[in-house]
Design a protein around this motif. Structure first.
Motif, PDB file in Angstrom:
ATOM      1  N   ARG A 102       0.833  -1.204   0.000  1.00  0.00           N
ATOM      2  CA  ARG A 102       0.000   0.000   0.000  1.00  0.00           C
ATOM      3  C   ARG A 102       0.871   1.260   0.000  1.00  0.00           C
ATOM      4  N   ALA A 103       1.914   1.249   0.838  1.00  0.00           N
ATOM      5  CA  ALA A 103       2.783   2.419   0.924  1.00  0.00           C
ATOM      6  C   ALA A 103       3.520   2.655  -0.398  1.00  0.00           C
ATOM      7  N   ALA A 104       3.982   1.577  -1.037  1.00  0.00           N
ATOM      8  CA  ALA A 104       4.657   1.714  -2.330  1.00  0.00           C
ATOM      9  C   ALA A 104       3.701   2.303  -3.366  1.00  0.00           C
ATOM     10  N   GLY A 105       2.448   1.845  -3.343  1.00  0.00           N
ATOM     11  CA  GLY A 105       1.460   2.380  -4.268  1.00  0.00           C
ATOM     12  C   GLY A 105       1.151   3.839  -3.981  1.00  0.00           C
ATOM     13  N   GLN A 106       1.034   4.193  -2.701  1.00  0.00           N
ATOM     14  CA  GLN A 106       0.768   5.589  -2.334  1.00  0.00           C
ATOM     15  C   GLN A 106       1.929   6.493  -2.741  1.00  0.00           C
ATOM     16  N   LEU A 107       3.157   6.016  -2.544  1.00  0.00           N
ATOM     17  CA  LEU A 107       4.310   6.812  -2.948  1.00  0.00           C
ATOM     18  C   LEU A 107       4.340   6.968  -4.465  1.00  0.00           C
ATOM     19  N   SER A 108       4.026   5.906  -5.186  1.00  0.00           N
ATOM     20  CA  SER A 108       3.995   5.979  -6.642  1.00  0.00           C
ATOM     21  C   SER A 108       3.032   7.065  -7.108  1.00  0.00           C
ATOM     22  N   GLY A 109       1.829   7.080  -6.522  1.00  0.00           N
ATOM     23  CA  GLY A 109       0.860   8.105  -6.884  1.00  0.00           C
ATOM     24  C   GLY A 109       1.342   9.500  -6.532  1.00  0.00           C
ATOM     25  N   ALA A 110       1.987   9.651  -5.370  1.00  0.00           N
ATOM     26  CA  ALA A 110       2.485  10.954  -4.948  1.00  0.00           C
ATOM     27  C   ALA A 110       3.596  11.455  -5.867  1.00  0.00           C
ATOM     28  N   LEU A 111       4.497  10.560  -6.260  1.00  0.00           N
ATOM     29  CA  LEU A 111       5.582  10.957  -7.150  1.00  0.00           C
ATOM     30  C   LEU A 111       5.057  11.394  -8.508  1.00  0.00           C
ATOM     31  N   GLU A 112       4.025  10.718  -8.992  1.00  0.00           N
ATOM     32  CA  GLU A 112       3.423  11.124 -10.264  1.00  0.00           C
ATOM     33  C   GLU A 112       2.840  12.526 -10.151  1.00  0.00           C
ATOM     34  N   GLN A 113       2.159  12.819  -9.055  1.00  0.00           N
ATOM     35  CA  GLN A 113       1.566  14.139  -8.870  1.00  0.00           C
ATOM     36  C   GLN A 113       2.629  15.225  -8.732  1.00  0.00           C
ATOM     37  N   VAL A 114       3.714  14.929  -8.025  1.00  0.00           N
ATOM     38  CA  VAL A 114       4.792  15.910  -7.891  1.00  0.00           C
ATOM     39  C   VAL A 114       5.377  16.235  -9.257  1.00  0.00           C
ATOM     40  N   GLU A 115       5.594  15.214 -10.064  1.00  0.00           N
ATOM     41  CA  GLU A 115       6.138  15.444 -11.406  1.00  0.00           C
ATOM     42  C   GLU A 115       5.213  16.348 -12.222  1.00  0.00           C
ATOM     43  N   GLN A 116       3.910  16.163 -12.076  1.00  0.00           N
ATOM     44  CA  GLN A 116       2.950  16.954 -12.830  1.00  0.00           C
ATOM     45  C   GLN A 116       2.809  18.376 -12.294  1.00  0.00           C
ATOM     46  N   GLN A 117       2.973  18.554 -10.981  1.00  0.00           N
ATOM     47  CA  GLN A 117       2.687  19.846 -10.360  1.00  0.00           C
ATOM     48  C   GLN A 117       3.910  20.741 -10.170  1.00  0.00           C
ATOM     49  N   GLU A 118       5.091  20.137 -10.061  1.00  0.00           N
ATOM     50  CA  GLU A 118       6.302  20.917  -9.759  1.00  0.00           C
ATOM     51  C   GLU A 118       7.003  21.273 -11.068  1.00  0.00           C
ATOM     52  N   ALA A 119       6.631  22.438 -11.625  1.00  0.00           N
ATOM     53  CA  ALA A 119       7.133  22.830 -12.942  1.00  0.00           C
ATOM     54  C   ALA A 119       8.654  23.012 -12.949  1.00  0.00           C
ATOM     55  N   GLY A 120       9.226  23.436 -11.820  1.00  0.00           N
ATOM     56  CA  GLY A 120      10.656  23.725 -11.794  1.00  0.00           C
ATOM     57  C   GLY A 120      11.538  22.552 -11.412  1.00  0.00           C
ATOM     58  N   LEU A 121      10.982  21.355 -11.335  1.00  0.00           N
ATOM     59  CA  LEU A 121      11.762  20.192 -10.924  1.00  0.00           C
ATOM     60  C   LEU A 121      12.818  19.865 -11.978  1.00  0.00           C
ATOM     61  N   ASP A 122      14.043  19.659 -11.528  1.00  0.00           N
ATOM     62  CA  ASP A 122      15.119  19.294 -12.452  1.00  0.00           C
ATOM     63  C   ASP A 122      14.881  17.910 -13.035  1.00  0.00           C
ATOM     64  N   LEU A 123      15.632  17.589 -14.066  1.00  0.00           N
ATOM     65  CA  LEU A 123      15.584  16.236 -14.617  1.00  0.00           C
ATOM     66  C   LEU A 123      16.433  15.317 -13.737  1.00  0.00           C
ATOM     67  N   PRO A 124      15.959  14.094 -13.464  1.00  0.00           N
ATOM     68  CA  PRO A 124      16.769  13.164 -12.660  1.00  0.00           C
ATOM     69  C   PRO A 124      18.102  12.871 -13.335  1.00  0.00           C
ATOM     70  N   ALA A 125      19.131  12.691 -12.531  1.00  0.00           N
ATOM     71  CA  ALA A 125      20.461  12.410 -13.080  1.00  0.00           C
ATOM     72  C   ALA A 125      20.636  10.939 -13.433  1.00  0.00           C
ATOM     73  N   TYR A 126      19.879  10.052 -12.765  1.00  0.00           N
ATOM     74  CA  TYR A 126      20.025   8.621 -13.026  1.00  0.00           C
ATOM     75  C   TYR A 126      19.180   8.206 -14.232  1.00  0.00           C
ATOM     76  N   PRO A 127      19.687   7.315 -15.073  1.00  0.00           N
ATOM     77  CA  PRO A 127      18.905   6.819 -16.207  1.00  0.00           C
ATOM     78  C   PRO A 127      17.860   5.811 -15.744  1.00  0.00           C
ATOM     79  N   PRO A 128      16.827   5.551 -16.557  1.00  0.00           N
ATOM     80  CA  PRO A 128      15.865   4.497 -16.214  1.00  0.00           C
ATOM     81  C   PRO A 128      16.535   3.125 -16.275  1.00  0.00           C
ATOM     82  N   TYR A 129      15.904   2.158 -15.636  1.00  0.00           N
ATOM     83  CA  TYR A 129      16.467   0.807 -15.595  1.00  0.00           C
ATOM     84  C   TYR A 129      16.702   0.239 -16.993  1.00  0.00           C
TER      85      TYR A 129
END
Length: 349
Positions: free
Chosen positions: A126-153
């Motif tokens: 449940r916590a992993a799912g809740q964090l997943s949803g929160a991270l998606e919302q942060v990405e959508q709402q935080e216009a000034g967020l930098d690009l992650p430095a790590y590549p995808p898997y």
């Protein structure tokens, strides 16, 4: 009393963050990527972290930026997340004299989890799912967020700068004498690497979002009642497949290679409980569910490349890699062994 180099560096960082020598440091359990210490100062408890994997400012700075945005935009999360503290340094991230990076976080209370207990595994889902949803919302709402430095898997070719894939394959097929005892495990890793490379472009077409990328028992704390008290260590957050988040978790919950029938059955109860908790709050599409076994294989390969890179960079000696090679190969075998059962579970959501 002689101090280790880690103690010297931890004291340098603590003095910078606290502004005086009136602090107390205690050794605590930590992961393999960083050095951590409990830090007590001015009646408050903190965690001090020395970054061992890299000395790249932008990687650690993105982690801090994300944690601050996550706390600001998602105040209703039912579990704690690390928060950078500035202290006397005036900034949450510092570079030590030897080039290492250090950070200080407010201490989060909780106990080590036991995901062999189905109730805790379900709470973790449940916590992993809740964090997943929160991270998606942060990405959508935080216009000034930098690009992650790590590549995808799935960007295996960029997984580690010291590990171009052709050299990794050569290491698997023609290991030095130091790793000759791992020939069988290296053969498994090399064959799986050759197998997965052609499907990476297909994986890249699936839905993306920010993911934690390293959720496991060592990065979680639980309350006395078994609920998730905190999720830790956002160092490897990146923009990746949405389905990669639960894949990493499931990979860590697989039965151990060589487990007897009873131990295997217990592991499956916890694995199923995790999945039940996750999809309760974060359903995935059928297409995403179908590739999770492949993504679990990708997790094994990425862990292997991570520790091979640390060895090639001189961060670890050979002993760490000698432990990781058979372990990651065994996990690859477990995904293959349980692949059909996994698909039945995943597609039955």
């Amino acid at each position: 009393m002689e101090h280790s180099n880690e103690d010297t560096l931890a004291n340098e960082a603590a003095l910078r963050f606290c502004g005086s020598a009136d602090y107390r440091l205690e050794v605590c359990g930590g992961g393999t990527n960083n050095t951590t210490r409990h830090l007590a100062y001015a009646g408050q408890a903190y965690m001090l972290r020395l970054y061992n994997t890299h000395e790249e400012w932008e990687k650690a700075a993105f982690e801090h930026q994300l944690l601050i945005a996550l706390r600001r935009l998602m105040p209703g999360l039912p579990f704690g997340i690390p928060q950078p503290e500035m202290g006397a340094a005036g900034v949450g991230l510092i570079r030590l004299e030897n080039g290492k990076l250090a950070a200080m976080f407010r201490y989060l209370d909780g106990a080590a989890p036991d995901f062999g207990l189905p109730a805790q595994a379900e709470a973790f889902g449940r916590a992993a799912g809740q964090l997943s949803g929160a991270l998606e919302q942060v990405e959508q709402q935080e216009a000034g967020l930098d690009l992650p430095a790590y590549p995808p898997y799935y960007a295996l070719a960029a997984a580690h700068p010291s590990c171009p894939l052709y050299e990794v394959l050569r290491f698997c097929w023609e290991p030095s004498d130091e790793f000759a005892g791992c020939m069988e495990a290296l053969d498994v890793l090399g064959r799986q690497l050759e197998k997965v490379i052609p499907v990476l472009d297909k994986l890249a077409l699936l839905p993306h979002q920010l993911i934690h990328g390293d959720l496991n028992a060592s990065n979680a704390l639980v309350t006395p009642s078994g609920e998730i008290a905190a999720l830790l260590d956002f160092e490897f957050v990146t923009r990746d497949l949405k389905a990669m988040e639960p894949s990493v978790c499931l990979w860590g919950l697989l039965p151990e290679a060589g487990a007897d029938e009873q131990a295997e059955a217990r592991a499956w109860v916890s694995l199923e409980a995790f999945w039940r908790g996750f999809i309760e709050v974060r359903p995935l599409s059928a297409a995403e569910c179908r590739v999770i076994p492949e993504l679990m294989q990708l997790r094994s390969l990425d862990v292997f490349l991570h520790f091979l890179g640390r060895y090639r960079d001189g961060v670890d000696d050979a002993s760490m890699l000698l432990r990781q090679i058979p372990d990651t190969a065994a996990r690859l075998g477990q995904v293959e062994k349980h692949g059909e059962r996994l698909l039945v579970l995943l597609e039955g959501q």
